[in-house]
Design a protein around this motif. Structure first.
Motif, short mmCIF file in Angstrom:
data_model
loop_
_atom_site.label_atom_id
_atom_site.label_comp_id
_atom_site.label_asym_id
_atom_site.label_seq_id
_atom_site.Cartn_x
_atom_site.Cartn_y
_atom_site.Cartn_z
N THR A 172 0.75 -1.38 0.17
CA THR A 172 0.15 0.23 -0.21
C THR A 172 0.66 1.33 0.38
O THR A 172 0.67 1.52 -0.66
CB THR A 172 -0.89 0.22 1.30
OG1 THR A 172 -1.59 -1.45 1.01
CG2 THR A 172 -1.61 1.57 0.90
N ALA A 173 2.16 1.13 0.54
CA ALA A 173 2.85 2.72 0.63
C ALA A 173 3.40 2.67 -0.46
O ALA A 173 3.32 3.50 -1.12
CB ALA A 173 3.96 2.02 1.79
N ILE A 174 3.41 1.70 -1.66
CA ILE A 174 4.24 1.60 -3.22
C ILE A 174 2.90 2.25 -3.72
O ILE A 174 3.77 2.95 -4.69
CB ILE A 174 4.66 0.00 -3.46
CG1 ILE A 174 5.75 -0.59 -2.70
CG2 ILE A 174 4.61 0.25 -5.22
CD1 ILE A 174 5.94 -2.13 -3.08
N GLY A 175 1.62 1.76 -3.23
CA GLY A 175 0.76 2.07 -4.44
C GLY A 175 0.90 3.97 -4.25
O GLY A 175 -0.58 4.88 -5.21
N ILE A 176 0.80 4.36 -2.67
CA ILE A 176 0.48 5.77 -2.38
C ILE A 176 1.72 6.63 -3.45
O ILE A 176 1.36 7.65 -4.05
CB ILE A 176 0.47 5.73 -1.10
CG1 ILE A 176 -0.66 5.79 -0.25
CG2 ILE A 176 1.12 7.44 -0.73
CD1 ILE A 176 -0.54 5.48 1.42
N ILE A 177 2.80 5.81 -3.28
CA ILE A 177 4.13 6.74 -3.82
C ILE A 177 3.76 6.75 -5.74
O ILE A 177 3.68 7.64 -6.22
CB ILE A 177 5.52 5.98 -3.82
CG1 ILE A 177 5.80 5.85 -2.89
CG2 ILE A 177 6.36 6.69 -4.85
CD1 ILE A 177 6.77 4.86 -1.52
N LEU A 178 3.45 5.35 -6.03
CA LEU A 178 2.89 5.32 -7.37
C LEU A 178 1.79 6.64 -8.28
O LEU A 178 1.63 7.10 -9.10
CB LEU A 178 2.50 4.07 -8.13
CG LEU A 178 3.23 2.38 -8.25
CD1 LEU A 178 3.48 1.49 -8.43
CD2 LEU A 178 4.80 3.41 -9.03
N ALA A 179 0.54 6.79 -6.84
CA ALA A 179 -0.30 7.68 -7.11
C ALA A 179 0.48 8.43 -6.98
O ALA A 179 -0.75 9.35 -7.67
CB ALA A 179 -2.09 7.16 -6.12
#
Length: 379
Positions: A172-179
């Motif tokens: 989810t941390a990766i997803g936040i960065i990608l977003a």
């Protein structure tokens, strides 16, 4: 390698829905540790609905007003926080706060994500259809994926803080960065508050999804307690997996081969049949029968009835299509939460099997009534 923005949005929706049910197989163990009964445990569902419904009802236009990207980012952060809370404090009290955040995150992200993907694919003449399909698949895998991962982890090593929580936090941390790298499409404007709309002939359609999702809510809230009597607690998550995956993977088949009314009326047969098998399996302590029943429930709740009802209510809504679908979802989530809470307390009073039989009688009567009167009531 460049990642298409559509994939990032789909991945974000997957992560948000992954968080929703990642702790589901541990609902009962948390409750037992905190000395809670079935009725009190079922109130966890109420906090989820409490976070979700006000957003669905009053904030339907939030991403139109503020923009898709900030709303999606905020939803991802809430999903991350919900998992972090239950990881640090693995208890029912923490789960209540976690579920509230999950409800808000889900409600804000569903419409936002679908609209975002459609706008990213605006040059494609089928952008709306592709956006709906992408959202449907990402969320179906996410809803059941969390429970599936945790169930597998518990079978390998039982823990109140399984490794899946830490995996979810990481990705989810990766997803936040990608977003953060998503394109910031300018807001289209409009009213922030968009109340649901209930067109003429809506009631039997909306009642049908309430019955379907009530069955899934009862499975999530109450069935794990019965499975625990047969030392089957780690398998509770597989019930949710089958409910979501069966319906999700049937959706293309249902859209292609069934008319909406036919599809919806099939659900009136599948839900009572599926729930009767769940009761039988719970009584005998036979996991295979329980899982067969949940698969049948899922085929209607997220397949036949869901698809048919969605198409019918969109048609009845006319130019108010979006608001009429909000009304449809409102009924669905009321069904998901309220009966499960009532059945939880009833189970503490008369017993789990007896409470489930009572619920079966109610859905048999309602389904029979809807099956007989449906064609006339929606003409």
């Amino acid at each position: 390698m460049k990642i298409h923005p559509k994939s990032i949005v789909s991945f974000s929706l997957f992560l948000i829905t992954l968080a929703v049910n990642i702790a589901m197989p541990l609902f009962r163990p948390y409750a037992e540790n905190d000395g809670l009964n079935n009725g009190q445990t079922s109130l966890v569902l109420a906090t989820y609905i409490l976070g979700m419904l006000p957003c669905y009802i009053f904030l339907g236009g939030i991403s139109d007003k503020l923009g898709r990207k900030p709303v999606l980012l905020f939803s991802l952060v809430l999903a991350f926080c919900s998992t972090l809370i239950i990881t640090i404090f693995p208890s029912v009290i923490a789960l209540i706060f976690s579920r509230f955040f999950q409800g808000v995150a889900l409600a804000l992200s569903m419409g936002t994500g679908t609209a975002y993907i459609a706008e990213l694919l605006k040059t494609d003449p089928k952008s709306s259809v592709k956006a709906a399909n992408a959202t449907s698949m990402a969320t179906a895998i996410g809803f059941s994926g969390g429970a599936f991962m945790t169930s597998i982890a518990l079978l390998i090593h039982f823990s109140l803080t399984p490794i899946t929580y830490f995996i979810a936090l990481f990705i989810t941390a990766i997803g936040i960065i990608l977003a953060f790298f998503l394109p910031a499409i300018p807001p289209i404007g409009g009213s922030l508050v968009r109340l649901p709309y209930f067109p003429k002939g809506y009631f039997p359609v909306n009642l049908s999804i309430a019955i379907c999702w009530a069955s899934t809510g009862v499975v999530i809230a109450i069935i794990p307690s019965q499975l625990a009597l047969f030392n089957l607690t780690p398998y509770a998550g597989f019930c949710l997996v089958l409910i979501n995956w069966t319906g999700a993977f049937l959706q293309p088949f249902v859209r292609k081969y069934f008319q909406p009314k036919t599809s919806l009326k099939l659900g009136f047969l599948l839900i009572p049949l599926g729930f009767s098998l769940v009761i039988l399996g719970c009584y005998l302590g036979q996991l295979a029968i329980v899982l067969t029943g949940t698969a049948l429930i899922g085929s209607a709740a997220y397949g036949f009835s869901y698809q048919g009802g969605l198409a019918i209510i969109a048609h009845l809504g006319g130019v108010q299509k979006a608001r009429s679908i909000s009304g449809y979802m409102f009924f669905g989530y009321i069904g998901f939460g309220i009966p499960a809470i009532f059945l939880g307390y009833l189970a503490d009073w008369i017993g789990i099997i007896q409470a489930l039989i009572f619920f079966e009688l109610v859905i048999v009567m309602l389904s029979a009534y809807l099956y007989i009167t449906f064609d006339k009531s929606t003409d």
